[in-house]
Design an enzyme around this catalytic site. Structure first.
Site, PDB file in Angstrom:
ATOM      1  N   ASN A 151      10.808  73.342  22.745  1.00 19.22           N
ATOM      2  CA  ASN A 151      12.156  72.926  22.344  1.00 19.22           C
ATOM      3  C   ASN A 151      13.144  73.690  23.213  1.00 19.22           C
ATOM      4  O   ASN A 151      13.369  74.873  23.007  1.00 19.22           O
ATOM      5  CB  ASN A 151      12.339  73.257  20.854  1.00 19.22           C
ATOM      6  N   LYS A 161      16.237  73.361  23.402  1.00 21.66           N
ATOM      7  CA  LYS A 161      17.548  73.511  22.731  1.00 21.66           C
ATOM      8  C   LYS A 161      18.678  73.151  23.706  1.00 21.66           C
ATOM      9  O   LYS A 161      18.482  72.302  24.561  1.00 21.66           O
ATOM     10  CB  LYS A 161      17.683  74.922  22.160  1.00 21.66           C
ATOM     11  N   HIS A 196      15.561  70.359  12.405  1.00 24.15           N
ATOM     12  CA  HIS A 196      15.476  71.752  12.867  1.00 24.15           C
ATOM     13  C   HIS A 196      16.498  72.595  12.106  1.00 24.15           C
ATOM     14  O   HIS A 196      17.588  72.128  11.787  1.00 24.15           O
ATOM     15  CB  HIS A 196      15.747  71.804  14.376  1.00 24.15           C
ATOM     16  N   GLU A 252      18.484  74.772  12.989  1.00 23.74           N
ATOM     17  CA  GLU A 252      19.814  74.879  13.621  1.00 23.74           C
ATOM     18  C   GLU A 252      20.652  73.642  13.306  1.00 23.74           C
ATOM     19  O   GLU A 252      21.875  73.739  13.168  1.00 23.74           O
ATOM     20  CB  GLU A 252      19.656  75.097  15.138  1.00 23.74           C
ATOM     21  N   GLU A 260       8.805  76.547  10.367  1.00 21.49           N
ATOM     22  CA  GLU A 260       9.583  77.507  11.137  1.00 21.49           C
ATOM     23  C   GLU A 260      10.419  78.366  10.193  1.00 21.49           C
ATOM     24  O   GLU A 260      11.528  77.989   9.813  1.00 21.49           O
ATOM     25  CB  GLU A 260      10.521  76.770  12.092  1.00 21.49           C
ATOM     26  N   GLY A 275      14.125  82.745  17.199  1.00 23.24           N
ATOM     27  CA  GLY A 275      15.012  83.376  18.177  1.00 23.24           C
ATOM     28  C   GLY A 275      15.301  84.838  17.905  1.00 23.24           C
ATOM     29  O   GLY A 275      16.207  85.414  18.502  1.00 23.24           O
ATOM     30  N   SER A 314       9.670  82.562  17.415  1.00 23.58           N
ATOM     31  CA  SER A 314       9.346  83.691  18.307  1.00 23.58           C
ATOM     32  C   SER A 314       7.895  83.693  18.787  1.00 23.58           C
ATOM     33  O   SER A 314       7.288  84.757  18.932  1.00 23.58           O
ATOM     34  CB  SER A 314       9.715  85.020  17.645  1.00 23.58           C
TER      35      SER A 314
HETATM   36  P1  PGA Z   1      12.041  80.444  19.250  1.00 26.27           P
HETATM   37  O1  PGA Z   1      12.533  79.038  18.650  1.00 26.27           O
HETATM   38  O2  PGA Z   1      10.652  80.221  19.792  1.00 26.27           O
HETATM   39  O3  PGA Z   1      13.039  80.774  20.326  1.00 26.27           O
HETATM   40  O4  PGA Z   1      12.042  81.422  18.124  1.00 26.27           O
HETATM   41  C1  PGA Z   1      11.660  78.206  17.964  1.00 26.27           C
HETATM   42  C2  PGA Z   1      12.385  76.967  17.522  1.00 26.27           C
HETATM   43  O5  PGA Z   1      13.538  77.063  17.112  1.00 26.27           O
HETATM   44  O6  PGA Z   1      11.830  75.856  17.547  1.00 26.27           O
END
Ligand code: PGA
Length: 256
Positions: free
Chosen positions: A9, A11, A94, A96, A164, A170, A210
Site C-alpha cells: 500500500n 498510500k 483502511h 486512515e 491492521e 506506521g 509495521s
Molecule cells: P505500515 O502501514 O506498514 O507503514 O505500518 C500498513 C498499512 O497501513 O497498510
C-alpha cells in the site's frame, strides 16, 4: 492451502515518475517468486503507468480506495467501473480512510458491495485503536467492523481481509506474530459465524502494521496469517522484495 499474498500500500506517496521507477526496480525480482500473490497499490494517478510496466509479469495491481456510485456528479471521485478496467484489487476501509475521511461501517459496506459487483477483489481492512486494545476490546471491535462491513453481502467473491491494529500502522511498533495469529484466528471464527466454515477456511486474512524485512518471517510462519499488507516498507524495492522472499520461504516450510 490458501495462497499467501503480500500487498504493498503505497498510500499518498510517489509521483507518477517515482512510481514508474519503483515498480521498475521491483519488477524482475517479484516476478521470479512464484508461490506468493504479489500486489502493488500505487496512487490512482499512477495505476495506468504501473499497469503498463507489470504487463506480462505475475505482479498484480490494486487501488487504495473507490467510491461506491457507478458514475455521475461526484466531483473528484473514482468509480468501481473505472478501476475494474485498470486493476484487480482494491483496498477498502483502511483505518486512515476511517480516521481522516470518516468512513464508517455503512460506507465501507457500500464500497465492498460496489467492488464485488464489478468483480474487483476487495482487501477489507479492520483493526482496533490503541485504547480499545488496552481495554481488552479488540475482539469486540473487530467483530463489529466485520459485521457492519459485510452486512447483507451473501457472497464474498475473492475478498481478502487485512487485520491492521491501528497502533501498529506506521509506528514501527508491530504486533507480535502470536498476537496477530490469535486475532486472525478470531477473525476466521467470526467469518465462520457470519458465513460457513468452508468460506472461512478459503478466505485470506493478512496482517498489516509495521511489517518490515526484519520481522516478516515472524508473521509469515504463523498458521493463521495468509500474508501482509505493507505500507512504509513497500516503498523500498529491496525491503518489499525481501518480505516477499521471506513469505515464499515460510510457506515452503509450512507446507513441507
Ligand atoms: P505500515 O502501514 O506498514 O507503514 O505500518 C500498513 C498499512 O497501513 O497498510
Amino acid at each position: 492451502m490458501r495462497i499467501l499474498m503480500i500487498a504493498g500500500n503505497w498510500k499518498m506517496n510517489t509521483t507518477v515518475s517515482e512510481a514508474v521507477k519503483l515498480v521498475n526496480e521491483m519488477r524482475q525480482g517479484l516476478d521470479e517468486i512464484a508461490n506468493v500473490d504479489k500486489v502493488v497499490c500505487p496512487p490512482f494517478v499512477s495505476l495506468a503507468a504501473v499497469k503498463e510496466i507489470i504487463k506480462g509479469s505475475s505482479i498484480k495491481l490494486g487501488a487504495q480506495n473507490l467510491y461506491f456510485e457507478e458514475k455521475g456528479a461526484y466531483t473528484g471521485e473514482i468509480s468501481p467501473l473505472m478501476l475494474a478496467d485498470l486493476c484487480e484489487y482494491v483496498i477498502i476501509g483502511h483505518s486512515e480512510r476511517r480516521q481522516y475521511f470518516h468512513e464508517a461501517g455503512d460506507i465501507v459496506n457500500k464500497k465492498v458491495r460496489a467492488a464485488l459487483k464489478v468483480e474487483l477483489k476487495p482487501i477489507l481492512c479492520v483493526g482496533e485503536r490503541l485504547e480499545e486494545n488496552e481495554a481488552g476490546r479488540t475482539e469486540e471491535v473487530v467483530a463489529e467492523q466485520l459485521r457492519s462491513s459485510l452486512a447483507g453481502i451473501d457472497s464474498l467473491g475473492d475478498l481478502t481481509i487485512a487485520y491492521e491494529p491501528i497502533w501498529a500502522i506506521g509506528t514501527g511498533r508491530a504486533a507480535t506474530g502470536r498476537w496477530a495469529d490469535e486475532t486472525i484466528g478470531f477473525i476466521r471464527r467470526s467469518i465462520t459465524k457470519l458465513y460457513t466454515e468452508s468460506v472461512a477456511q478459503g478466505i485470506r486474512i493478512l496482517y498489516g502494521g509495521s511489517v518490515t524485512a526484519d520481522n516478516a518471517t515472524e508473521f509469515m510462519e504463523q498458521p493463521e496469517i495468509d500474508g501482509a499488507l505493507v505500507g512504509g516498507a513497500s516503498l523500498k524495492a529491496e525491503q518489499f522484495l525481501s518480505i516477499i522472499k521471506q513469505t515464499s520461504e515460510a510457506r515452503g516450510r509450512l507446507s513441507s
